[in-house]
Design a protein around this motif. Structure first.
Motif, PDB file in Angstrom:
ATOM      1  N   ASP A 145       1.091  -4.676  -9.573  1.00 46.70           N
ATOM      2  CA  ASP A 145       2.060  -3.591  -9.342  1.00 46.70           C
ATOM      3  C   ASP A 145       1.480  -2.236  -9.745  1.00 46.70           C
ATOM      4  OD1 ASP A 145       3.788  -5.554  -8.486  1.00 46.70           O
ATOM      5  OD2 ASP A 145       5.033  -5.543 -10.290  1.00 46.70           O
ATOM      6  N   ILE A 146       0.826  -2.182 -10.901  1.00 47.72           N
ATOM      7  CA  ILE A 146       0.216  -0.935 -11.359  1.00 47.72           C
ATOM      8  C   ILE A 146      -0.861  -0.478 -10.380  1.00 47.72           C
ATOM      9  CG2 ILE A 146      -1.252   0.085 -13.148  1.00 47.72           C
ATOM     10  CD1 ILE A 146       0.269  -1.694 -15.175  1.00 47.72           C
ATOM     11  N   ALA A 147      -1.727  -1.423  -9.980  1.00 46.33           N
ATOM     12  CA  ALA A 147      -2.804  -1.074  -9.050  1.00 46.33           C
ATOM     13  C   ALA A 147      -2.250  -0.577  -7.725  1.00 46.33           C
ATOM     14  CB  ALA A 147      -3.714  -2.277  -8.833  1.00 46.33           C
ATOM     15  N   ASP A 148      -1.217  -1.230  -7.219  1.00 49.63           N
ATOM     16  CA  ASP A 148      -0.646  -0.817  -5.934  1.00 49.63           C
ATOM     17  C   ASP A 148      -0.092   0.598  -6.016  1.00 49.63           C
ATOM     18  OD1 ASP A 148       0.097  -1.760  -3.183  1.00 49.63           O
ATOM     19  OD2 ASP A 148       2.095  -1.188  -3.907  1.00 49.63           O
ATOM     20  N   TYR A 149       0.432   0.948  -7.178  1.00 51.71           N
ATOM     21  CA  TYR A 149       0.958   2.308  -7.334  1.00 51.71           C
ATOM     22  C   TYR A 149      -0.161   3.340  -7.306  1.00 51.71           C
ATOM     23  CZ  TYR A 149       2.707   6.528  -9.557  1.00 51.71           C
ATOM     24  OH  TYR A 149       2.995   7.850  -9.837  1.00 51.71           O
ATOM     25  N   PHE A 150      -1.211   3.164  -8.131  1.00 54.83           N
ATOM     26  CA  PHE A 150      -2.182   4.256  -8.229  1.00 54.83           C
ATOM     27  C   PHE A 150      -3.169   4.301  -7.070  1.00 54.83           C
ATOM     28  CE2 PHE A 150      -4.683   1.275 -11.046  1.00 54.83           C
ATOM     29  CZ  PHE A 150      -5.923   1.361 -10.424  1.00 54.83           C
ATOM     30  N   ILE A 151      -3.465   3.166  -6.410  1.00 58.46           N
ATOM     31  CA  ILE A 151      -4.420   3.249  -5.296  1.00 58.46           C
ATOM     32  C   ILE A 151      -3.803   3.908  -4.075  1.00 58.46           C
ATOM     33  CG2 ILE A 151      -5.694   1.209  -6.093  1.00 58.46           C
ATOM     34  CD1 ILE A 151      -4.503  -0.294  -3.671  1.00 58.46           C
ATOM     35  N   HIS A 152      -2.470   3.933  -3.991  1.00 58.86           N
ATOM     36  CA  HIS A 152      -1.826   4.564  -2.841  1.00 58.86           C
ATOM     37  C   HIS A 152      -1.469   6.025  -3.076  1.00 58.86           C
ATOM     38  CE1 HIS A 152      -1.357   0.332  -1.486  1.00 58.86           C
ATOM     39  NE2 HIS A 152      -1.443   0.889  -0.299  1.00 58.86           N
TER      40      HIS A 152
END
Length: 307
Positions: A276-283
């Motif tokens: 969830d964290i990764a999906d937030y910052f990579i987008h």
């Protein structure tokens, strides 16, 4: 009675503030002194069939001074730690090589350099669709993760980085490898929740990487924690821009002391939190990569590819 309550409340607030500052200082110290990050003292060396053929002793930087090529190895070590400062013509953002290759390339699960020698390169990679050498691999990081420009094969900085990686790999025979995973496992079947990831980022990541992903600088103006999005971060062509690559890194390396067991450290976060964290910052907004149309010319794109 009211004054007593107010005093107790004030004391609690001050105590919490002290703990927050102390925790932030500890994380900053660990990030700025990556060789202090907990790493095993010894690891097995395995042959191509997985049989144990030796023991790898994690080297100390103090050993470099006794090497015949010690100056080159030390220069390579500095370049990997201070890439943006020492190579301003080749780095286009605020990242260093060791922003992603943790603990000077010595940390298991942290994109280590321990197996860059020993015949690991050249090797076939699906993204370029061909066999590449270590020089091309380093230049790929310069162009993607650091949004910059490649170095000439015979440039002194390139030779120095190769010398440092060769020093780390020297005890490993050709065809063998150190039994330390470069990346940690992540459940790639998980569906990300970006809204939840934003809340988790604010609670667990923003203190170091900034509320707007801008990173944090120390008192001398150097980047202490790298930016995760914006014009000074990695571009869309970087491996870290892929969901499960980023989630694996977050799970196994963040915060810098996450690999230490309680009570001195903390347990590694759940896979769903990392995804969830990764999906937030990579987008979040980041630079484009001009050569992205040439990626994966022969092999299927990974399901988490951004383009």
């Amino acid at each position: 009675m009211r004054r007593s309550r107010k005093r107790r409340s004030a004391a609690i607030v001050i105590a919490i503030g002290v703990l927050v500052v102390a925790a932030a200082a500890a994380l900053l110290y660990a990030y700025r002194h990556p060789s202090l990050d907990a790493t095993p003292a010894t690891l097995d060396i395995l042959d191509a069939q997985g049989a144990r053929v030796g023991v790898y002793h994690m080297p100390s930087a103090e050993e470099i001074a006794s090497l015949g090529n010690g100056d080159a190895v030390m220069y390579g070590r500095r370049l990997l730690n201070e890439t943006a400062r020492l190579l301003p013509d080749n780095v286009g953002n605020d990242l260093n090589c060791n922003s992603c290759h943790m603990a000077e390339g010595k940390r298991p699960f942290g994109n280590h350099y321990l197996n860059t020698g020993g015949g690991s390169y050249p090797r076939y990679m699906t993204r370029p669709g061909k066999e590449i050498g270590l020089v091309e691999r380093i230049n790929g990081c310069l162009q993607r993760s650091m949004n910059g420009k490649p170095l000439a094969r015979d440039a002194p900085p390139m030779r120095a980085m190769l010398e440092y990686m060769a020093w780390l790999s020297r005890p490993v025979p050709d065809g063998a490898r150190v039994s330390a995973p470069s990346e940690g496992p992540i459940d790639s079947s998980l569906v990300p929740d970006r809204v939840r990831g934003q809340a988790l980022y604010a609670a667990q990541c923003a203190a170091c990487h900034g509320g707007n992903g801008e990173g944090r600088r120390d008192g001398s103006g150097d980047i202490a924690f790298p930016p995760l999005w914006g014009e000074r971060s990695f571009n869309i062509g970087a491996g870290m821009a892929r969901l499960y690559k980023a989630a694996s890194f977050v799970k196994h390396n963040m915060p810098p002391a996450a690999g230490r067991e309680p009570p001195l450290g903390q347990q590694v976060m759940p896979d769903q939190d990392a995804v969830d964290i990764a999906d937030y910052f990579i987008h979040q907004p980041r630079p484009d990569f001009a050569g992205k149309g040439k990626d994966w010319p022969r092999d299927p794109k990974p399901k988490d590819a951004r383009y």
